[in-house]
Design a protein around this motif. Structure first.
Motif, PDB file in Angstrom:
ATOM      1  N   THR A 118       0.837  -1.188   0.000  1.00 45.67           N
ATOM      2  CA  THR A 118       0.000   0.000   0.000  1.00 45.67           C
ATOM      3  C   THR A 118       0.879   1.247   0.000  1.00 45.67           C
ATOM      4  OG1 THR A 118      -0.129  -0.047   2.405  1.00 45.67           O
ATOM      5  CG2 THR A 118      -1.958  -1.049   1.173  1.00 45.67           C
ATOM      6  N   LEU A 119       0.357   2.297  -0.618  1.00 43.63           N
ATOM      7  CA  LEU A 119       1.074   3.562  -0.704  1.00 43.63           C
ATOM      8  C   LEU A 119       0.558   4.544   0.342  1.00 43.63           C
ATOM      9  CD1 LEU A 119       1.031   4.073  -4.576  1.00 43.63           C
ATOM     10  CD2 LEU A 119       2.960   3.323  -3.181  1.00 43.63           C
ATOM     11  N   SER A 120       1.452   5.359   0.858  1.00 45.22           N
ATOM     12  CA  SER A 120       1.027   6.435   1.756  1.00 45.22           C
ATOM     13  C   SER A 120       0.253   7.458   0.939  1.00 45.22           C
ATOM     14  CB  SER A 120       2.243   7.099   2.401  1.00 45.22           C
ATOM     15  OG  SER A 120       2.978   7.797   1.409  1.00 45.22           O
ATOM     16  N   PHE A 121      -0.425   8.376   1.616  1.00 48.91           N
ATOM     17  CA  PHE A 121      -1.164   9.432   0.921  1.00 48.91           C
ATOM     18  C   PHE A 121      -0.239  10.214  -0.009  1.00 48.91           C
ATOM     19  CE2 PHE A 121      -2.420  13.929   0.804  1.00 48.91           C
ATOM     20  CZ  PHE A 121      -3.606  13.810   0.099  1.00 48.91           C
ATOM     21  N   ASP A 122       0.968  10.570   0.498  1.00 41.64           N
ATOM     22  CA  ASP A 122       1.924  11.320  -0.319  1.00 41.64           C
ATOM     23  C   ASP A 122       2.301  10.558  -1.579  1.00 41.64           C
ATOM     24  OD1 ASP A 122       1.917  13.321   1.539  1.00 41.64           O
ATOM     25  OD2 ASP A 122       3.893  12.866   2.360  1.00 41.64           O
ATOM     26  N   HIS A 123       2.667   9.297  -1.404  1.00 43.74           N
ATOM     27  CA  HIS A 123       3.095   8.501  -2.555  1.00 43.74           C
ATOM     28  C   HIS A 123       1.944   8.248  -3.525  1.00 43.74           C
ATOM     29  CE1 HIS A 123       6.605   7.585   0.038  1.00 43.74           C
ATOM     30  NE2 HIS A 123       7.196   7.774  -1.111  1.00 43.74           N
ATOM     31  N   LYS A 124       0.759   8.027  -3.013  1.00 43.27           N
ATOM     32  CA  LYS A 124      -0.408   7.830  -3.872  1.00 43.27           C
ATOM     33  C   LYS A 124      -0.655   9.082  -4.722  1.00 43.27           C
ATOM     34  CE  LYS A 124      -5.350   6.636  -3.582  1.00 43.27           C
ATOM     35  NZ  LYS A 124      -5.915   7.782  -4.284  1.00 43.27           N
ATOM     36  N   SER A 125      -0.559  10.254  -4.093  1.00 40.43           N
ATOM     37  CA  SER A 125      -0.775  11.519  -4.805  1.00 40.43           C
ATOM     38  C   SER A 125       0.273  11.730  -5.894  1.00 40.43           C
ATOM     39  CB  SER A 125      -0.744  12.690  -3.830  1.00 40.43           C
ATOM     40  OG  SER A 125      -1.776  12.565  -2.881  1.00 40.43           O
ATOM     41  N   ILE A 126       1.513  11.380  -5.587  1.00 39.27           N
ATOM     42  CA  ILE A 126       2.570  11.499  -6.593  1.00 39.27           C
ATOM     43  C   ILE A 126       2.304  10.541  -7.745  1.00 39.27           C
ATOM     44  CG2 ILE A 126       5.025  11.097  -7.038  1.00 39.27           C
ATOM     45  CD1 ILE A 126       5.518  12.161  -4.153  1.00 39.27           C
ATOM     46  N   HIS A 127       1.962   9.296  -7.426  1.00 38.57           N
ATOM     47  CA  HIS A 127       1.703   8.301  -8.470  1.00 38.57           C
ATOM     48  C   HIS A 127       0.521   8.696  -9.349  1.00 38.57           C
ATOM     49  CE1 HIS A 127       4.498   4.933  -7.670  1.00 38.57           C
ATOM     50  NE2 HIS A 127       4.594   5.553  -6.496  1.00 38.57           N
ATOM     51  N   GLU A 128      -0.451   9.379  -8.785  1.00 40.91           N
ATOM     52  CA  GLU A 128      -1.614   9.804  -9.559  1.00 40.91           C
ATOM     53  C   GLU A 128      -1.357  11.103 -10.326  1.00 40.91           C
ATOM     54  OE1 GLU A 128      -4.678  10.022  -6.593  1.00 40.91           O
ATOM     55  OE2 GLU A 128      -5.060   7.864  -6.674  1.00 40.91           O
ATOM     56  N   GLY A 129      -0.201  11.710 -10.133  1.00 34.79           N
ATOM     57  CA  GLY A 129       0.138  12.940 -10.833  1.00 34.79           C
ATOM     58  C   GLY A 129      -0.554  14.166 -10.276  1.00 34.79           C
ATOM     59  N   ASN A 130      -0.865  14.153  -8.972  1.00 39.34           N
ATOM     60  CA  ASN A 130      -1.580  15.257  -8.337  1.00 39.34           C
ATOM     61  C   ASN A 130      -0.735  16.014  -7.319  1.00 39.34           C
ATOM     62  OD1 ASN A 130      -3.952  14.636  -9.743  1.00 39.34           O
ATOM     63  ND2 ASN A 130      -4.451  13.042  -8.256  1.00 39.34           N
ATOM     64  N   CYS A 131       0.560  15.817  -7.344  1.00 43.11           N
ATOM     65  CA  CYS A 131       1.459  16.462  -6.399  1.00 43.11           C
ATOM     66  C   CYS A 131       2.376  17.411  -7.170  1.00 43.11           C
ATOM     67  CB  CYS A 131       2.279  15.409  -5.662  1.00 43.11           C
ATOM     68  SG  CYS A 131       3.299  16.072  -4.332  1.00 43.11           S
ATOM     69  N   TYR A 132       2.491  18.655  -6.685  1.00 44.42           N
ATOM     70  CA  TYR A 132       3.243  19.696  -7.384  1.00 44.42           C
ATOM     71  C   TYR A 132       4.208  20.370  -6.422  1.00 44.42           C
ATOM     72  CZ  TYR A 132      -0.577  18.986 -10.619  1.00 44.42           C
ATOM     73  OH  TYR A 132      -1.481  18.407 -11.456  1.00 44.42           O
ATOM     74  N   ALA A 133       5.211  21.035  -6.985  1.00 43.72           N
ATOM     75  CA  ALA A 133       6.189  21.743  -6.161  1.00 43.72           C
ATOM     76  C   ALA A 133       6.597  23.042  -6.836  1.00 43.72           C
ATOM     77  CB  ALA A 133       7.419  20.874  -5.937  1.00 43.72           C
ATOM     78  N   VAL A 134       6.940  24.005  -5.997  1.00 40.43           N
ATOM     79  CA  VAL A 134       7.474  25.286  -6.451  1.00 40.43           C
ATOM     80  C   VAL A 134       8.506  25.741  -5.427  1.00 40.43           C
ATOM     81  CG1 VAL A 134       5.673  26.636  -5.334  1.00 40.43           C
ATOM     82  CG2 VAL A 134       6.856  27.586  -7.304  1.00 40.43           C
TER      83      VAL A 134
END
Length: 157
Positions: free
Chosen positions: A1-17
């Motif tokens: 299972t993926l953590s919330f952070d990893h799941k969001s990254i895998h789904e392409g919903n995590c961004y950075a600036v």
């Protein structure tokens, strides 16, 4: 299972600036403004660093800015994703009204070990942001010649 952070990254919903500035004069600032979209939930995280001097960090909600900064395209943390962030991000704008201060913190550098005079805070503002709202992350140098850096990571749901 993926953590919330990893799941969001895998789904392409995590961004950075990020934004950095070397040798900021006393009371000089670096600013990242994020305008949230009306129909998405944004969960934000932040990391900051100051070298060679103390710095104050403020996270503001409902701020008013002049758009005299630079528009930034947030980086998707999944290189395989074509998703684009729905947030509008501007670095270096002028803040004309602070709005509501949601968090304030001071980072202290070491004056006794100059080679290691660094202060950093990670993950200090995990927060769900209001839709259709202007937010500002402002870092202020509390003494001359302070190197400042801000990195914001957020998830769009």
């Amino acid at each position: 299972t993926l953590s919330f952070d990893h799941k969001s990254i895998h789904e392409g919903n995590c961004y950075a600036v990020s934004l950095e500035d070397d040798g900021v004069e006393q009371n000089g600032t670096i600013i990242i403004a994020i305008k949230t979209p009306p129909l998405k939930i944004i969960e934000i995280y932040g990391e900051y660093q100051a070298f060679g001097g103390n710095a104050k960090i403020e996270f503001l909600q409902g701020s008013t800015i002049d758009t005299d900064g630079s528009a930034v395209i947030p980086i998707n943390q999944n290189d395989n994703s074509e998703n684009k962030s729905a947030c509008v991000v501007i670095t270096g704008p002028t803040v004309t009204s602070d709005g509501i201060k949601k968090r304030e913190r001071t980072m202290f550098s070491s004056t006794t070990v100059p080679a290691k005079s660094t202060s950093s805070i990670g993950g200090v503002i995990p927060r769900v942001l209001k839709p259709d709202t202007q937010y500002v992350l402002r870092m202020t140098a509390l003494e001359a010649a302070t190197d400042l850096g801000a990195y914001i990571r957020y998830v769009e749901l």
